[in-house]
Design an enzyme around this catalytic site. Structure first.
Site, short mmCIF file in Angstrom:
data_model
loop_
_atom_site.label_atom_id
_atom_site.label_comp_id
_atom_site.label_asym_id
_atom_site.label_seq_id
_atom_site.Cartn_x
_atom_site.Cartn_y
_atom_site.Cartn_z
CG HIS A 83 40.94 33.00 48.44
ND1 HIS A 83 40.18 33.90 49.15
CD2 HIS A 83 41.13 33.57 47.23
CE1 HIS A 83 39.92 34.96 48.40
NE2 HIS A 83 40.49 34.78 47.22
CB SER A 184 44.11 41.94 48.24
OG SER A 184 42.77 41.72 48.56
N1 URA Z 1 39.95 39.05 45.94
C1 URA Z 1 40.54 39.68 46.97
O1 URA Z 1 40.37 39.29 48.13
N2 URA Z 1 41.33 40.73 46.70
C2 URA Z 1 41.55 41.20 45.45
O2 URA Z 1 42.28 42.14 45.26
C3 URA Z 1 40.91 40.53 44.39
C4 URA Z 1 40.13 39.44 44.67
#
Ligand code: URA
Length: 437
Positions: A83, A184
Site C-alpha cells: 500500500h 482505514s
Molecule cells: N488512505 C486510506 O485508505 N484511508 C485514509 O484514511 C487515508 C488514506
C-alpha cells in the site's frame, strides 16, 4: 444497553472504548441504525482525543468484520500486498506487481482512483485501451490462481465500513487522524488476506503526511496493527518533496512503468520498487534476505520476465497487451511543449514541488477535482530536471502534454510556482529510505 450518545460522550472525555462498543458503533453505522451526524460527532471526538493501540486494533477489526474477506485455501504461492499512502507520479505498483508474480508470489493489488493532486493506479491502468479494473471477486480470485496477480479496484464487498466512513470524513474535516487513517488502510489490507505486506508511507509536500515525524508515527501504527493481526508487516518511509520518477499523468506514467520493466526508467522509481519488493520477498520466504530479493527482482527485470507478466496481466484484464512492447499505442496528447528556464546564468533546481506539479497535471485534466470528473488519459507532465540538477537559460525543466496551447500555457503558470531555482548549488533530494518493523 450501549447507545451511540454514550459512546460519543466517552470518547469526548478521552476514555478508552471497548472492542464491543466499537463493533456496536461501526455495525450500527453500516446497518443505517446510527445516522451520519452521530458518526461525524464520534469521528471528530477521535480526531481530538486520539485512540489507544488497543482501540485502533479493535476499530480495524470491527471494520474488517463489516464485509467479506479474501482467503486463499490451497494456493501454492505466498500471498503479498503493498500500500502507498499516495503521492505524485507514483506508478510503483505497475512495476512491482508483475515482478512479484514472476518471482512466485500471489499479489492482489486493490488500488484507488486519484483525487486532487494525487494520482490513482486505476486511472493510470485505464489509459491502456480496454483495461478493466472492476473485476467480480470470483473472476479476480480465478485470475490470481491462474497467473499470480491482479491489479483491480477496491472490491465493494470488502470493508464497506471504510467506504462509508471515508466519505463522511472527507466532508467533516476528520481525515487527518492517525488512528482513523491507520484503521482505514489496514482494514482493507487485512481483508485482502495477504500474509506479508509492505506499506510505503510518503512524506513531503506531495504526500498526506507533510513531515517525516508524522510519517514515522503513522508507519509505526500501521505496523503495530498488521503484526497485531498476525501478518508480516513492514513500512518504508519515502520522500515525496518532488514527484516519483519523471512522468505525472496517466498514460505517461504507464509508459514510464513499462520502460522501467524494460530496464530503462528513472533510478528513483527502480530503487523504490527494489526496496519494497525486497521486503516482500524476504517476509514471504521467497528470498533469504533483502539482498537476495533485490538480485531476484533485477534478474526478473533483465530477463524480461517482469514485462512478460505485465503483458499477461493486461491481457487477463481485457486490455490491449501490445502496449507493453509498443507503448506508442497508449493515448498521446496533441500538444507537447517544453517549459524552460527563464533566468540568466546557471541555476540549480531547489524545488520541483510535488504538490504544485500534481496540481498542474490536475489542471491539464490528468486528475479529478470532484469524484464525478472524467480524467484525460493522455495529458500530463514529464520532468526533465530534478532537485539538485544544474540548469542553464533556455533548458527545458519539463515537457507539458496538453489538449491545447491554452491548457499548456495554464500549466506553465502552475509550473512557474512549483519550480524554484537557486543561484547556489543544491543537494539532490535522495533521502534514504527508513524501514519500520
Ligand atoms: N488512505 C486510506 O485508505 N484511508 C485514509 O484514511 C487515508 C488514506
Amino acid at each position: 444497553m450501549t447507545t451511540a450518545v454514550q459512546v460519543i460522550e466517552r470518547k469526548k472525555r478521552g476514555e478508552e472504548l471497548t472492542a464491543e462498543e466499537l463493533r456496536y458503533l461501526l455495525g450500527g453505522f453500516v446497518g443505517k441504525q446510527i445516522p451520519d451526524y452521530q458518526m461525524a460527532a464520534w469521528l471528530m471526538a477521535v480526531c481530538w482525543r486520539g485512540m489507544t493501540d488497543a482501540e485502533t486494533l479493535a476499530l480495524t477489526g470491527a471494520m474488517v468484520e463489516s464485509g467479506a474477506t479474501l482467503d486463499w485455501p490451497g494456493l501454492d504461492r505466498p500471498t503479498v500486498d503493498k500500500h502507498s499512502t499516495g503521492g505524485v507520479g507514483d506508478k510503483t505498483s505497475i512495476v512491482l506487481v508483475p515482478l512479484m508474480a514472476a518471482a512466485g508470489a500471489a499479489f492482489v493489488k486493490m488500488s484507488g482512483r486519484g483525487l486532487g493532486h494525487t494520482g490513482g493506479t486505476l486511472d493510470k491502468l485505464e489509459s491502456i485501451p480496454g483495461f478493466v479494473c472492476e473485476l467480480p471477486l470470483d473472476e479476480m480470485r480465478a485470475q490470481v490462481r491462474r497467473i499470480g496477480c491482479a491489479l483491480v479496484g477496491q472490491s465493494p464487498e470488502l470493508v464497506p465500513a471504510d467506504k462509508l466512513t471515508y466519505a463522511l470524513r472527507d466532508v467533516t474535516g476528520t481525515v487527518d487522524s492517525i488512528p482513523l487513517i491507520a484503521a482505514s488502510i489496514m482494514s482493507k489490507k487485512l481483508a485482502g488476506g495477504a500474509r506479508s505486506m509492505v506499506l510505503d508511507v510518503k512524506w513531503g509536500s506531495g504526500a498526506f503526511m507533510q513531515t517525516q515525524e508524522e510519517a514515522r508515527e503513522l508507519a509505526a501504527t500501521l505496523v503495530r496493527i498488521g503484526t497485531g493481526a498476525g501478518r508480516g508487516t513492514r513500512a518504508v518511509l519515502s520522500g515525496m518533496r518532488q514527484p516519483l520518477g519523471r512522468a505525472v499523468g496517466n498514460a505517461l506514467e504507464v509508459r514510464e512503468a513499462i520502460d522501467t520493466l524494460a530496464g530503462g526508467g528513472p533510478d528513483d522509481l527502480w530503487a523504490l520498487t527494489l526496496e519494497l519488493g525486497a521486503h516482500l520477498l524476504e517476509m514471504s520466504g521467497l528470498a533469504r534476505d533483502a539482498d537476495e530479493g533485490r538480485a531476484t527482482l533485477t534478474r526478473l527485470r533483465d530477463s524480461g520476465a517482469g514485462a512478460d507478466m505485465l503483458e499477461t496481466l493486461v491481457q487477463a484484464q481485457h486490455g490491449d497487451p501490445r502496449v507493453v512492447r509498443q507503448p506508442e499505442l497508449l493515448p498521446a496528447a496533441p500538444v507537447v511543449r517544453a517549459f524552460t528556464v527563464d533566468e540568466d546564468g546557471p541555476r540549480w533546481v531547489e524545488a520541483a514541488d510535488a504538490r504544485g506539479i500534481g496540481d498542474a497535471a490536475l489542471a491539464l485534466g490528468a486528475g479529478r477535482k470532484t469524484k464525478a470528473d472524467q480524467v484525460d488519459p493522455a495529458v500530463g507532465i514529464v520532468l526533465r530536471a530534478r532537485i539538485g540538477d544544474r540548469v542553464h537559460p533556455g533548458q527545458p525543466l519539463a515537457d507539458v502534454h496538453a489538449r491545447s496551447d491554452e491548457a499548456a500555457e495554464a500549466a506553465f503558470a502552475a509550473l512557474r510556482a512549483a519550480f524554484r531555482l537557486s543561484t547556489e548549488p543544491v543537494p539532490a533530494a535522495d533521502e534514504p529510505y527508513e524501514t519500520v518493523g
